[in-house]
Write a protein that holds these residues in place. Sequence first.
Motif, PDB file in Angstrom:
ATOM      1  N   ASN A 149     -12.411  80.722  37.046  1.00 25.47           N
ATOM      2  CA  ASN A 149     -12.378  80.359  35.643  1.00 25.47           C
ATOM      3  C   ASN A 149     -13.285  81.336  34.896  1.00 25.47           C
ATOM      4  O   ASN A 149     -14.500  81.359  35.118  1.00 25.47           O
ATOM      5  CB  ASN A 149     -12.856  78.921  35.451  1.00 25.47           C
ATOM      6  CG  ASN A 149     -12.547  78.399  34.062  1.00 25.47           C
ATOM      7  OD1 ASN A 149     -11.798  79.013  33.307  1.00 25.47           O
ATOM      8  ND2 ASN A 149     -13.127  77.260  33.715  1.00 25.47           N
ATOM      9  N   THR A 179      -6.303  83.439  38.832  1.00 26.45           N
ATOM     10  CA  THR A 179      -5.789  82.353  38.013  1.00 26.45           C
ATOM     11  C   THR A 179      -6.682  81.141  38.196  1.00 26.45           C
ATOM     12  O   THR A 179      -7.453  81.069  39.159  1.00 26.45           O
ATOM     13  CB  THR A 179      -4.333  82.016  38.401  1.00 26.45           C
ATOM     14  OG1 THR A 179      -3.813  81.019  37.512  1.00 26.45           O
ATOM     15  CG2 THR A 179      -4.230  81.507  39.834  1.00 26.45           C
ATOM     16  N   ARG A 180      -6.599  80.202  37.287  1.00 26.01           N
ATOM     17  CA  ARG A 180      -7.455  79.015  37.413  1.00 26.01           C
ATOM     18  C   ARG A 180      -6.909  78.030  38.445  1.00 26.01           C
ATOM     19  O   ARG A 180      -7.664  77.359  39.122  1.00 26.01           O
ATOM     20  CB  ARG A 180      -7.600  78.330  36.047  1.00 26.01           C
ATOM     21  CG  ARG A 180      -8.570  79.036  35.128  1.00 26.01           C
ATOM     22  CD  ARG A 180      -8.556  78.456  33.735  1.00 26.01           C
ATOM     23  NE  ARG A 180      -7.279  78.667  33.072  1.00 26.01           N
ATOM     24  CZ  ARG A 180      -7.063  78.485  31.772  1.00 26.01           C
ATOM     25  NH1 ARG A 180      -8.052  78.097  31.009  1.00 26.01           N
ATOM     26  NH2 ARG A 180      -5.879  78.708  31.238  1.00 26.01           N
ATOM     27  N   ASP A 181      -5.583  77.953  38.550  1.00 25.64           N
ATOM     28  CA  ASP A 181      -4.959  76.962  39.432  1.00 25.64           C
ATOM     29  C   ASP A 181      -4.062  77.671  40.446  1.00 25.64           C
ATOM     30  O   ASP A 181      -2.962  78.101  40.114  1.00 25.64           O
ATOM     31  CB  ASP A 181      -4.144  75.972  38.591  1.00 25.64           C
ATOM     32  CG  ASP A 181      -3.529  74.860  39.419  1.00 25.64           C
ATOM     33  OD1 ASP A 181      -3.730  74.840  40.651  1.00 25.64           O
ATOM     34  OD2 ASP A 181      -2.840  74.004  38.828  1.00 25.64           O
ATOM     35  N   VAL A 182      -4.540  77.785  41.663  1.00 21.35           N
ATOM     36  CA  VAL A 182      -3.777  78.497  42.697  1.00 21.35           C
ATOM     37  C   VAL A 182      -2.681  77.631  43.311  1.00 21.35           C
ATOM     38  O   VAL A 182      -1.906  78.110  44.135  1.00 21.35           O
ATOM     39  CB  VAL A 182      -4.714  79.007  43.813  1.00 21.35           C
ATOM     40  CG1 VAL A 182      -5.719  80.007  43.260  1.00 21.35           C
ATOM     41  CG2 VAL A 182      -5.438  77.849  44.508  1.00 21.35           C
ATOM     42  N   SER A 206      -8.796  81.847  42.830  1.00 16.80           N
ATOM     43  CA  SER A 206      -9.112  81.002  41.689  1.00 16.80           C
ATOM     44  C   SER A 206     -10.437  81.424  41.081  1.00 16.80           C
ATOM     45  O   SER A 206     -11.431  81.599  41.793  1.00 16.80           O
ATOM     46  CB  SER A 206      -9.185  79.535  42.124  1.00 16.80           C
ATOM     47  OG  SER A 206      -9.623  78.717  41.052  1.00 16.80           O
TER      48      SER A 206
END
Length: 322
Positions: A64, A42-45, A62
């Motif tokens: 992107n 995911t981009r935002d842990v 994380s």
Amino acid sequence: MVVTSDTSAPLVVVVGATGVQGGSVISNLVQSDKPYRLRGVTRDVSKPAAQKLKDLGVEVVSANIVVGNESAVQEAFKGAHVVFGVTKFFEHKDSFREIAEGKLMVDAAKAVGAKLFIFSGLPAVTKLSGGKFSHVVHFDSKAEVVEYARSQLPTVDVEAGYYMTNLASSMLGPEKQPDGTYRWTTQWDPAAKFPLIDTEADYGLFVRYAIESPEYSTGGGTIFSYAEHASHAHIASTLEKVRGVSMNIAALDPAAYRASLEQAGLPATAIEILGDLLYVTEYGYWFGQELEEQQKRVRAGLARQPRTFEEFLRANPDFFAA
């Protein structure tokens, strides 16, 4: 099952782990009686959804997934036996970017030696309609990613049906009128059937089958994920039955429907996409491919049966509450 850290268990890497489809994949693998190591990308842990995954024993990393960030994506996929990939067209509405990012995931999965790549694809509408409907670009772009993936490593295409939650959209679902009734403006024949799915609960069921079934686990084939074929008329009657609302379906001709979208102020690209979804009335959402014998075997082999629309409504009392 409890997610394991035993290195003898296969590592499944799930892109979009805090999203609807990725989250469904993880939750359904957690329910399996087979051991897995799970890694969510995911981009935002730091967000709450990521913390919930950690509480389940999922490794959360994380990354992107954008062109130029290939090394980070490969690091996130490192050691994977299986990679599940999904793209998010409506974040940027750029089919060329979607294709590039899909191919990036394929290349990363191949580079780390993954044995199986599972992608959330959709039908190639332009090709399958003989060019008649050429503006459903996010379907075509996903189909192109699948085609590329099949040329690189063992791949299964697990296609999501029509989200039941789409009915909450003002552009796709019924709208409440001042008198308390609902009007559903559509260009589709009210009898035309859509393959509906409770994506959050059930999409991962089909991905789990792709991983665990001998027929798919070595790659190849497409799985169509849905609970039932339901027409607008059936959906409306189910809403009336379960929610006690009054529904009116207004089926417009294609020109009038597009005019209504223009009047609502939608951008030209969105109007083209929504307009060409008319293909479903003529060809069916998956052009009838989901009715083949192979797909019947998939349905029979699922760990449990997916929710019907009525079951979805009863399980989610706040959805479309009167």
